[in-house]
Design a protein around this motif. Sequence first.
Motif, mmCIF file in Angstrom:
data_model
loop_
_atom_site.group_PDB
_atom_site.id
_atom_site.type_symbol
_atom_site.label_atom_id
_atom_site.label_comp_id
_atom_site.label_asym_id
_atom_site.label_seq_id
_atom_site.Cartn_x
_atom_site.Cartn_y
_atom_site.Cartn_z
ATOM 1 N N ASP A 69 4.917 4.190 -9.928
ATOM 2 C CA ASP A 69 4.458 3.443 -11.105
ATOM 3 C C ASP A 69 4.676 1.952 -10.833
ATOM 4 O O ASP A 69 5.433 1.564 -9.941
ATOM 5 C CB ASP A 69 5.200 3.894 -12.369
ATOM 6 C CG ASP A 69 6.674 3.561 -12.337
ATOM 7 O OD1 ASP A 69 7.042 2.476 -12.827
ATOM 8 O OD2 ASP A 69 7.456 4.392 -11.801
ATOM 9 N N SER B 126 1.937 2.494 -3.477
ATOM 10 C CA SER B 126 0.882 2.752 -4.463
ATOM 11 C C SER B 126 1.088 4.058 -5.226
ATOM 12 O O SER B 126 0.576 4.214 -6.325
ATOM 13 C CB SER B 126 -0.488 2.742 -3.785
ATOM 14 O OG SER B 126 -0.555 3.801 -2.846
ATOM 15 N N ARG B 127 1.849 4.980 -4.681
ATOM 16 C CA ARG B 127 2.077 6.257 -5.363
ATOM 17 C C ARG B 127 3.085 6.121 -6.503
ATOM 18 O O ARG B 127 3.230 7.017 -7.332
ATOM 19 C CB ARG B 127 2.551 7.311 -4.366
ATOM 20 C CG ARG B 127 3.843 6.949 -3.682
ATOM 21 C CD ARG B 127 4.316 8.007 -2.705
ATOM 22 N NE ARG B 127 5.379 7.540 -1.861
ATOM 23 C CZ ARG B 127 6.603 7.220 -2.251
ATOM 24 N NH1 ARG B 127 6.928 7.309 -3.512
ATOM 25 N NH2 ARG B 127 7.512 6.800 -1.391
ATOM 26 N N GLY C 143 -5.573 10.175 1.662
ATOM 27 C CA GLY C 143 -5.076 11.180 0.744
ATOM 28 C C GLY C 143 -5.987 12.395 0.776
ATOM 29 O O GLY C 143 -7.097 12.357 1.306
ATOM 30 N N SER D 16 -3.752 -2.660 -5.561
ATOM 31 C CA SER D 16 -4.312 -1.787 -6.599
ATOM 32 C C SER D 16 -5.834 -1.912 -6.670
ATOM 33 O O SER D 16 -6.516 -0.967 -7.045
ATOM 34 C CB SER D 16 -3.685 -2.088 -7.958
ATOM 35 O OG SER D 16 -4.086 -3.364 -8.421
ATOM 36 N N PRO E 278 -6.627 3.834 -3.150
ATOM 37 C CA PRO E 278 -5.973 4.589 -2.086
ATOM 38 C C PRO E 278 -6.828 4.616 -0.820
ATOM 39 O O PRO E 278 -8.026 4.799 -0.883
ATOM 40 C CB PRO E 278 -5.799 5.986 -2.683
ATOM 41 C CG PRO E 278 -6.787 6.067 -3.788
ATOM 42 C CD PRO E 278 -7.014 4.665 -4.281
ATOM 43 N N GLN F 235 0.829 -1.205 0.000
ATOM 44 C CA GLN F 235 0.000 0.000 0.000
ATOM 45 C C GLN F 235 0.865 1.258 0.000
ATOM 46 O O GLN F 235 0.533 2.244 -0.656
ATOM 47 C CB GLN F 235 -0.945 -0.005 1.210
ATOM 48 C CG GLN F 235 -1.998 1.072 1.149
ATOM 49 C CD GLN F 235 -2.930 0.914 -0.043
ATOM 50 O OE1 GLN F 235 -3.327 -0.190 -0.389
ATOM 51 N NE2 GLN F 235 -3.284 2.010 -0.680
ATOM 52 N N SER F 236 1.991 1.223 0.712
ATOM 53 C CA SER F 236 2.853 2.412 0.771
ATOM 54 C C SER F 236 3.557 2.672 -0.555
ATOM 55 O O SER F 236 4.094 3.759 -0.773
ATOM 56 C CB SER F 236 3.887 2.267 1.890
ATOM 57 O OG SER F 236 4.790 1.223 1.576
#
Length: 188
Positions: free
Chosen positions: A140, A137-138, A181, A174, A178, A134-135
């Motif tokens: 590519d 995910s920002r 945020g 994915s 998210p 998850q960390s």
Amino acid sequence: MDDDESSGADVSPDVDALREAAEQLLVRKLRSRSLSISESRMVLKGYEQDRIRLETGVIDDIIDDFCRRGYLDDTVLAEQLVTSGVERKGQGRVALSRALSQRGLPRDVIDAALDELPDDDADRALEFARTKAQSLSRLDADTALRRLVGQLSRRGYNGSVAMNAAKTALAEASFRGPRSGVRFVDSD
């Protein structure tokens, strides 16, 4: 200093005191951290008092005595390190083997400790990968995969296990989307 002292004719009381001081040092070290027999031997070899070091036979006697008393046990230490490495650090077999070797444990003790592990490297790798995915995910997809595989490899998981766990965890992350945020809402 007279000739008797410089020739070493009467060193027995000094050797006994040296041995006792070395034993006390080893006990203090064992109170703060478990040591392997090899590590304990290195502590004793490096110990000196008034420029006098312990003889190899005396070191062997101390080690044997500590083993007899149960203060030193490479098998128990290996089991503890494997349990800690798996439960707290999420390490795989390669990293565990390396850590045990660095502590000076004999190969047969290492192999016996690792043989007690269930063959669940893939499950443990996936569990670790899920906590990290998850960390990432920002990033590519290729960068996230490369970084996660690298993290798993550093924890001692082999290439195929690391790659499969990373791909699965990133695919699962994915789908979740998210979790947090900043969201901007047009109020007009």
